[in-house]
Design an enzyme around this catalytic site. Sequence first.
Site, PDB file in Angstrom:
ATOM      1  CB  SER A   6      -0.869   0.000   1.262  1.00 49.80           C
ATOM      2  OG  SER A   6      -1.274   1.328   1.561  1.00 49.80           O
ATOM      3  CG  HIS A  31      -3.680  -2.169  -1.309  1.00 50.46           C
ATOM      4  ND1 HIS A  31      -4.671  -3.119  -1.312  1.00 50.46           N
ATOM      5  CD2 HIS A  31      -4.118  -1.178  -0.494  1.00 50.46           C
ATOM      6  CE1 HIS A  31      -5.653  -2.721  -0.531  1.00 50.46           C
ATOM      7  NE2 HIS A  31      -5.351  -1.552  -0.016  1.00 50.46           N
ATOM      8  CG  ASP A  33      -5.021   2.105   0.551  1.00 53.34           C
ATOM      9  OD1 ASP A  33      -3.884   1.929   1.048  1.00 53.34           O
ATOM     10  OD2 ASP A  33      -5.906   1.233   0.527  1.00 53.34           O
ATOM     11  CG  MET A  35      -8.830   6.698   1.295  1.00 51.99           C
ATOM     12  SD  MET A  35      -7.857   7.085   2.757  1.00 51.99           S
ATOM     13  CE  MET A  35      -7.029   5.515   2.994  1.00 51.99           C
ATOM     14  CG  HIS A  64      -8.908  -0.660  -0.600  1.00 52.50           C
ATOM     15  ND1 HIS A  64      -8.303  -0.596   0.642  1.00 52.50           N
ATOM     16  CD2 HIS A  64     -10.238  -0.779  -0.355  1.00 52.50           C
ATOM     17  CE1 HIS A  64      -9.220  -0.703   1.585  1.00 52.50           C
ATOM     18  NE2 HIS A  64     -10.399  -0.808   0.999  1.00 52.50           N
ATOM     19  CG  MET A  66     -11.180   2.505   1.560  1.00 52.81           C
ATOM     20  SD  MET A  66      -9.651   2.748   2.434  1.00 52.81           S
ATOM     21  CE  MET A  66      -8.509   2.776   1.060  1.00 52.81           C
ATOM     22  CG  MET A 137     -11.109  -3.036   5.523  1.00 54.38           C
ATOM     23  SD  MET A 137      -9.646  -2.689   4.553  1.00 54.38           S
ATOM     24  CE  MET A 137      -8.936  -1.344   5.489  1.00 54.38           C
ATOM     25  CG  ASP A 175      -5.749  -2.966   3.544  1.00 51.56           C
ATOM     26  OD1 ASP A 175      -6.479  -2.355   2.752  1.00 51.56           O
ATOM     27  OD2 ASP A 175      -4.688  -2.501   3.994  1.00 51.56           O
ATOM     28  CB  SER A 198       3.249   2.251   8.065  1.00 48.46           C
ATOM     29  OG  SER A 198       1.876   2.287   8.004  1.00 48.46           O
TER      30      SER A 198
HETATM   31  C1  DX5 Z   1      -6.342   1.920   5.244  1.00 48.11           C
HETATM   32  C2  DX5 Z   1      -5.879   1.337   3.931  1.00 48.11           C
HETATM   33  C3  DX5 Z   1      -4.734   0.386   4.130  1.00 48.11           C
HETATM   34  C4  DX5 Z   1      -3.565   1.039   4.792  1.00 48.11           C
HETATM   35  C5  DX5 Z   1      -2.501   0.011   5.016  1.00 48.11           C
HETATM   36  O1  DX5 Z   1      -7.569   2.561   5.065  1.00 48.11           O
HETATM   37  O2  DX5 Z   1      -6.902   0.608   3.304  1.00 48.11           O
HETATM   38  O3  DX5 Z   1      -4.328  -0.148   2.857  1.00 48.11           O
HETATM   39  O4  DX5 Z   1      -3.069   2.083   3.999  1.00 48.11           O
HETATM   40  O5  DX5 Z   1      -1.446   0.695   5.558  1.00 48.11           O
HETATM   41  P1  DX5 Z   1      -0.738   0.222   6.886  1.00 48.11           P
HETATM   42  O6  DX5 Z   1      -0.069  -1.082   6.468  1.00 48.11           O
HETATM   43  O7  DX5 Z   1       0.203   1.344   7.125  1.00 48.11           O
HETATM   44  O8  DX5 Z   1      -1.776   0.043   7.931  1.00 48.11           O
HETATM   45 ZN    ZN Z   2      -6.240  -0.537   1.516  1.00 47.45          ZN
END
Ligand code: DX5
Ligand code: ZN
Length: 216
Positions: A6, A31, A33, A35, A64, A66, A137, A175, A198
Site C-alpha cells: 500500500s 495496493h 488506497d 479515499m 482499493h 474507499m 480490514m 489490510d 507503513s
Molecule cells: C487503510 C488502507 C490500508 C492502509 C494500510 O484505510 O486501506 O491499505 O493504507 O497501511 P498500513 O499497512 O500502514 O496500515
Molecule cells: Zn487498503
Amino acid sequence: MHISASILNCNFLKLEEEIKKVEAAGIDSFHLDVMDGHFVSNLSFGTPIFNALKKITQKPIITHLMVFSPIKMVEWFIPGSLEIIFHYEAMKDEKELKATINKIKNNNLKCGIALNPPTPIENILPYLSEFNEILIMSVNPGFGGQKFIPETIKKIEQLRNLINKENLKITLSVDGGVGPENSKLLITAGVDKLVVGSAIFREKDYSLIVKKLKNV
Ligand code: DX5
Ligand code: ZN
C-alpha cells in the site's frame, strides 16, 4: 505469501524512487488506497497517481476504493488495474452491490469486496461466489499506520474454513496494521495475501522487511 504494497504512506516527494525501490524489494503487487473524504474521513489520491504508477511499474495494481458510489469510478481505473476492491459498507442496497460487481466484471477486472472490522462476514455470504477476493480490514479504513485490530483474525479463520469447505476460488486478504509482528498469525489464520504499507515504508531497507514478511 503474496505481499501487496500500500503506497498510502510512502514518501510522495520521491514517488518514482519509492515505487522502484519497493518493487525491487520483491513485492507482488501494488495496493492503491483511493479515499473520497466521505466514505472515510480522509482524501487520498485518484487517477493522477494511478496513471503515474502504471507508467513506472509492471506489477499488478489492485485498486482499493474507499468511496461511496464506487460504480462511478470503475472506468477511471481501467486499463491498468488488475482488480478493483470496493466496500460492502458503501452499498445502499443489494441492487447497488450487484450492479457494482457487474460493472467491474464486465470490464474484465477481478472483483473484490472489503469488510470493515465491525461488519460480520454473514453480510456477504449470499454473494460469496461472485467475488475473486475478500479483503478483511484489520483497521477502520482511512489512514495508514494504524494499530492492528486482533478481533478481525476470527473473521479470517471463519472465511478460510468456508472457502475451503465450499472449495471456492477466492483470495483472502488482510489490510491494515499488518507487519512482521502479526504476519505469522495471519498466515496461520488462512490469508493468501498481506496488504502492507507503513511496516514497509517506515523501514530503511525495504528488501529486508519484504523478505521477512514473505518467509515467515
Ligand atoms: C487503510 C488502507 C490500508 C492502509 C494500510 O484505510 O486501506 O491499505 O493504507 O497501511 P498500513 O499497512 O500502514 O496500515
Ligand atoms: Zn487498503
